[in-house]
Scaffold this motif. Sequence first.
Motif: not given
Length: 176
Positions: A81, A90, A92-93, A95-96, A99
């Motif tokens: 965060q 974001q 989600s961006a 964590t993408h 990866k």
Amino acid sequence: MNKIPGNSTATHDVLQDNIEEKTAFDALVCTNTALRLAARRLGNLYDEALAPVGLKATQVSLLTETTRMAVANGGKAPTLQDLAAKLAIQISALTHALKPLIRDGLVELQPDEQDRRTKRAVLTPAGTALLQEAIVHWGTANRRVEEVLGAEAAASLRTVADYVASDEFLSAYLGN
């Protein structure tokens, strides 16, 4: 051209409207477009410089910021965060983006000691080593950009970009 049969005045009006529309369009200045094009160009140049180590400029920035935040926090790795907030993206961006770095063994996600649901991003020894190698290539690209722009223009560009990315700019833009 839109011709209106038997009406040369209407044809002239359509032509005049098209000319005025084109002139208005040509006069339109878009800071967002200019910055996106410049960022894309610079991103591509830095990506090319980093190709020998197999990283993209965005990945080097992510690894660098993860390290910078850990150092600033006494060695404690940043939470996802906090990292997302610092990078203005974001979760989600983030964590993408993480990866492939996790897959390649450059970053690990570790649970926070107090709240096991919270994850912290930690560079692995391989990640730290590759980042050090990448910084050499990044430095070469950065010096070249400074040579082409000139030191003063490059510094001004960074200053303006930092301000636009700041909460102070956002607050001023929103009128707060």
